[in-house]
Design a protein around this motif. Structure first.
Motif, PDB file in Angstrom:
ATOM      1  N   ILE A   1       0.878  -1.167   0.000  1.00  0.00           N
ATOM      2  CA  ILE A   1       0.000   0.000   0.000  1.00  0.00           C
ATOM      3  C   ILE A   1       0.916   1.217   0.000  1.00  0.00           C
ATOM      4  O   ILE A   1       1.799   1.336   0.848  1.00  0.00           O
ATOM      5  CB  ILE A   1      -0.908   0.032   1.240  1.00  0.00           C
ATOM      6  N   LEU A   2       0.719   2.109  -0.934  1.00  0.00           N
ATOM      7  CA  LEU A   2       1.508   3.339  -1.022  1.00  0.00           C
ATOM      8  C   LEU A   2       0.715   4.488  -0.410  1.00  0.00           C
ATOM      9  O   LEU A   2      -0.418   4.757  -0.813  1.00  0.00           O
ATOM     10  CB  LEU A   2       1.838   3.653  -2.482  1.00  0.00           C
ATOM     11  N   LEU A   3       1.311   5.159   0.563  1.00  0.00           N
ATOM     12  CA  LEU A   3       0.745   6.377   1.117  1.00  0.00           C
ATOM     13  C   LEU A   3       1.586   7.549   0.641  1.00  0.00           C
ATOM     14  O   LEU A   3       2.815   7.429   0.514  1.00  0.00           O
ATOM     15  CB  LEU A   3       0.750   6.357   2.648  1.00  0.00           C
ATOM     16  N   MET A   4       0.939   8.699   0.393  1.00  0.00           N
ATOM     17  CA  MET A   4       1.668   9.858  -0.103  1.00  0.00           C
ATOM     18  C   MET A   4       1.232  11.132   0.607  1.00  0.00           C
ATOM     19  O   MET A   4       0.030  11.417   0.713  1.00  0.00           O
ATOM     20  CB  MET A   4       1.465  10.021  -1.605  1.00  0.00           C
TER      21      MET A   4
ATOM     22  N   ALA B   1       2.563  -0.930  -6.670  1.00  0.00           N
ATOM     23  CA  ALA B   1       1.699  -0.892  -5.493  1.00  0.00           C
ATOM     24  C   ALA B   1       0.314  -1.449  -5.804  1.00  0.00           C
ATOM     25  O   ALA B   1      -0.182  -1.366  -6.931  1.00  0.00           O
ATOM     26  CB  ALA B   1       1.569   0.540  -4.975  1.00  0.00           C
ATOM     27  N   ALA B   2      -0.309  -2.008  -4.773  1.00  0.00           N
ATOM     28  CA  ALA B   2      -1.675  -2.513  -4.915  1.00  0.00           C
ATOM     29  C   ALA B   2      -2.686  -1.374  -4.851  1.00  0.00           C
ATOM     30  O   ALA B   2      -3.707  -1.391  -5.556  1.00  0.00           O
ATOM     31  CB  ALA B   2      -1.962  -3.533  -3.824  1.00  0.00           C
ATOM     32  N   TYR B   3      -2.400  -0.381  -4.005  1.00  0.00           N
ATOM     33  CA  TYR B   3      -3.297   0.757  -3.795  1.00  0.00           C
ATOM     34  C   TYR B   3      -2.442   1.989  -3.504  1.00  0.00           C
ATOM     35  O   TYR B   3      -1.303   1.873  -3.041  1.00  0.00           O
ATOM     36  CB  TYR B   3      -4.235   0.529  -2.599  1.00  0.00           C
ATOM     37  N   ALA B   4      -3.022   3.166  -3.732  1.00  0.00           N
ATOM     38  CA  ALA B   4      -2.388   4.416  -3.345  1.00  0.00           C
ATOM     39  C   ALA B   4      -3.381   5.236  -2.519  1.00  0.00           C
ATOM     40  O   ALA B   4      -4.547   5.396  -2.923  1.00  0.00           O
ATOM     41  CB  ALA B   4      -1.942   5.207  -4.566  1.00  0.00           C
TER      42      ALA B   4
ATOM     43  N   GLU C   1     -13.460   2.768  -7.717  1.00  0.00           N
ATOM     44  CA  GLU C   1     -14.794   2.617  -7.137  1.00  0.00           C
ATOM     45  C   GLU C   1     -14.810   1.531  -6.068  1.00  0.00           C
ATOM     46  O   GLU C   1     -15.391   1.709  -4.979  1.00  0.00           O
ATOM     47  CB  GLU C   1     -15.804   2.283  -8.241  1.00  0.00           C
ATOM     48  N   LYS C   2     -14.157   0.419  -6.335  1.00  0.00           N
ATOM     49  CA  LYS C   2     -14.104  -0.676  -5.358  1.00  0.00           C
ATOM     50  C   LYS C   2     -13.366  -0.238  -4.097  1.00  0.00           C
ATOM     51  O   LYS C   2     -13.798  -0.542  -2.973  1.00  0.00           O
ATOM     52  CB  LYS C   2     -13.420  -1.889  -5.992  1.00  0.00           C
ATOM     53  N   LEU C   3     -12.286   0.490  -4.270  1.00  0.00           N
ATOM     54  CA  LEU C   3     -11.523   0.987  -3.127  1.00  0.00           C
ATOM     55  C   LEU C   3     -12.346   1.972  -2.313  1.00  0.00           C
ATOM     56  O   LEU C   3     -12.353   1.927  -1.069  1.00  0.00           O
ATOM     57  CB  LEU C   3     -10.234   1.651  -3.631  1.00  0.00           C
TER      58      LEU C   3
ATOM     59  N   GLY D   1      -2.821   3.361 -13.458  1.00  0.00           N
ATOM     60  CA  GLY D   1      -3.708   2.225 -13.208  1.00  0.00           C
ATOM     61  C   GLY D   1      -3.754   1.721 -11.782  1.00  0.00           C
ATOM     62  O   GLY D   1      -4.402   0.699 -11.514  1.00  0.00           O
ATOM     63  N   THR D   2      -3.093   2.413 -10.849  1.00  0.00           N
ATOM     64  CA  THR D   2      -3.145   1.987  -9.448  1.00  0.00           C
ATOM     65  C   THR D   2      -4.393   2.555  -8.791  1.00  0.00           C
ATOM     66  O   THR D   2      -4.592   3.779  -8.797  1.00  0.00           O
ATOM     67  CB  THR D   2      -1.901   2.493  -8.687  1.00  0.00           C
ATOM     68  N   PRO D   3      -5.276   1.705  -8.238  1.00  0.00           N
ATOM     69  CA  PRO D   3      -6.472   2.229  -7.559  1.00  0.00           C
ATOM     70  C   PRO D   3      -6.061   3.245  -6.489  1.00  0.00           C
ATOM     71  O   PRO D   3      -5.249   2.943  -5.616  1.00  0.00           O
ATOM     72  CB  PRO D   3      -7.111   0.986  -6.950  1.00  0.00           C
ATOM     73  N   THR D   4      -6.617   4.454  -6.574  1.00  0.00           N
ATOM     74  CA  THR D   4      -6.166   5.573  -5.753  1.00  0.00           C
ATOM     75  C   THR D   4      -7.332   6.239  -5.048  1.00  0.00           C
ATOM     76  O   THR D   4      -8.363   6.517  -5.660  1.00  0.00           O
ATOM     77  CB  THR D   4      -5.440   6.608  -6.646  1.00  0.00           C
ATOM     78  N   LEU D   5      -7.154   6.497  -3.748  1.00  0.00           N
ATOM     79  CA  LEU D   5      -8.090   7.312  -2.983  1.00  0.00           C
ATOM     80  C   LEU D   5      -7.361   8.555  -2.524  1.00  0.00           C
ATOM     81  O   LEU D   5      -6.256   8.483  -1.982  1.00  0.00           O
ATOM     82  CB  LEU D   5      -8.617   6.569  -1.745  1.00  0.00           C
ATOM     83  N   ASP D   6      -7.998   9.699  -2.693  1.00  0.00           N
ATOM     84  CA  ASP D   6      -7.395  10.982  -2.363  1.00  0.00           C
ATOM     85  C   ASP D   6      -8.337  11.728  -1.411  1.00  0.00           C
ATOM     86  O   ASP D   6      -9.456  11.280  -1.151  1.00  0.00           O
ATOM     87  CB  ASP D   6      -7.187  11.772  -3.665  1.00  0.00           C
ATOM     88  N   GLY D   7      -7.884  12.848  -0.894  1.00  0.00           N
ATOM     89  CA  GLY D   7      -8.721  13.615   0.023  1.00  0.00           C
ATOM     90  C   GLY D   7      -8.926  12.921   1.355  1.00  0.00           C
ATOM     91  O   GLY D   7      -9.930  13.137   2.022  1.00  0.00           O
TER      92      GLY D   7
END
Length: 371
Positions: free
Chosen positions: A70-73, A156-159, A294-296, A330-336
């Protein structure tokens, strides 16, 4: 939020760190390194000094399983110049609001996400390996760290991005792409009285192009074009030889970005005696709400409900972030996922103190459950 925690966050806000002050940014990086002391976290520090920037931190923790991490930024550079905290935006608490430069964008979210990261590392509860990238240059488009973001992001699997929440806590699942260009118009100088007809007015030529560029805005398609500054000329009685202006574009799709890029790079002078030079590119690609995003988001929404608050997605956001880079590859990403509040890049910037605990818990639960 306990008072010791609030005191620590206040230290972060007092440590002013505009992008163009590497010493200030590095003081922030020092605070992050100190924050990780005693936790099973590997710290890699990459010097930014050769590039005129602060350093980059890459923190690694979690199980060594070989799985995609899991990548955090987070970024710790701000837009406010040194001295803002003592003058135009004094640090203060008013009710549930903590005012100060960078609290909303994005020191509040970075701080509590690092706390969640450290807690999960200590507990050994991470669902998969964790990588936390802390950067010094997001506010200027991430010129140093974009290659790092994309390299780590591809594996990464997710960001998860700790940029601030929007409009009372909305999460970000899509952002416009951003383009930045610089236009230089060169004409021919002449005396405005005795030799007017010999001149070729660069400001006049530039004005025609400014109107054409602004006319490319198409709200229905989510396209905006902005000329926010212009400079030219040397004196009121001289036909100006030079005029320069930057262009900001925002688009919802890659295709629109390429089309506008071609149009702006292809600007041609109306007067053949005038020269136009254009440089620039798409600074950040569009971040689109894919099936993976969307899944994330739905997973995060379920966790938030368990914690006790409703997680709602904002409409597509106009501003860019480092999440644009990971989403585009293409890495599933959630922001905010950062602090709630308002006033980013203004002298009314504040974070909502009561938003910290639930959003820190959400970050912790994401790190523990994302499989």
């Amino acid at each position: 939020m306990s008072s010791p925690s609030l005191d620590t966050l206040l230290t972060w806000i007092k440590t002013e760190s505009p992008t163009d002050d590497p010493a200030g940014v590095n003081m922030m990086m020092d605070l992050v390194v100190a924050q990780m002391e005693g936790a099973p976290v590997a710290v890699e520090r990459i010097p930014g000094e050769p590039h005129g920037l602060g350093d980059v931190l890459i923190l690694r923790a979690g199980p060594e399983t070989g799985e995609k991490p899991i990548l955090l930024m987070s970024h710790l550079d701000t837009v406010h110049p040194i001295g803002t905290a003592k003058s135009d935006l004094p640090i203060r608490i008013e009710g549930d609001r903590l005012y100060g430069p960078g609290i909303y964008d994005m020191k509040g979210g970075a701080w509590f996400s690092l706390e969640a990261f450290k807690e999960v590392a200590r507990n050994g509860s991470a669902a998969r390996p964790l990588v936390f990238l802390v950067t010094p240059d997001e506010e200027i488009g991430s010129p140093l760290t974009r290659p790092m973001i994309e390299e780590i992001g591809r594996g990464a699997a997710y960001a998860l991005v700790t940029e601030p929440a929007r409009d009372n806590g909305l999460i970000v699942t899509a952002r416009k792409g951003v383009g930045r260009f610089d236009v230089h118009v060169e004409g021919r100088p002449a005396h405005a009285g005795s030799r007017h007809k010999d001149g070729r007015n660069a400001v006049h030529e530039a004005a025609r192009h400014v109107l054409a560029i602004e006319a490319m805005t198409d709200y229905a398609r989510g396209i905006t074009t902005t000329v926010g500054m212009i400079s030219g000329g040397t004196a009121v009685n001289v036909i100006p030889q030079h005029c320069r202006f930057p262009v900001d574009i925002r688009v919802e799709t890659v295709a629109d970005g390429e089309a506008l890029k071609a149009a702006i790079l292809g600007l041609k002078p109306h007067n053949p005696d005038i020269k136009i030079t254009v440089t620039g590119d798409m600074n950040r690609p569009p971040y689109e709400r894919t099936e993976g995003v969307e899944k994330l988001f739905q997973h995060a929404k379920g966790l938030a409900a368990e914690i006790g608050f409703e997680l709602i997605s904002a409409p597509r956001v106009g501003g860019g972030s480092d999440g644009n880079f990971t989403a585009a590859i293409g890495t599933p990403t959630l922001d905010g996922l950062g602090i709630d509040g308002d006033g980013a890049h203004t002298l009314q910037e504040y974070g909502v103190i009561s938003s910290i605990a639930p959003r820190q818990e959400l970050m912790k639960r994401l790190l523990e459950t994302l499989r």
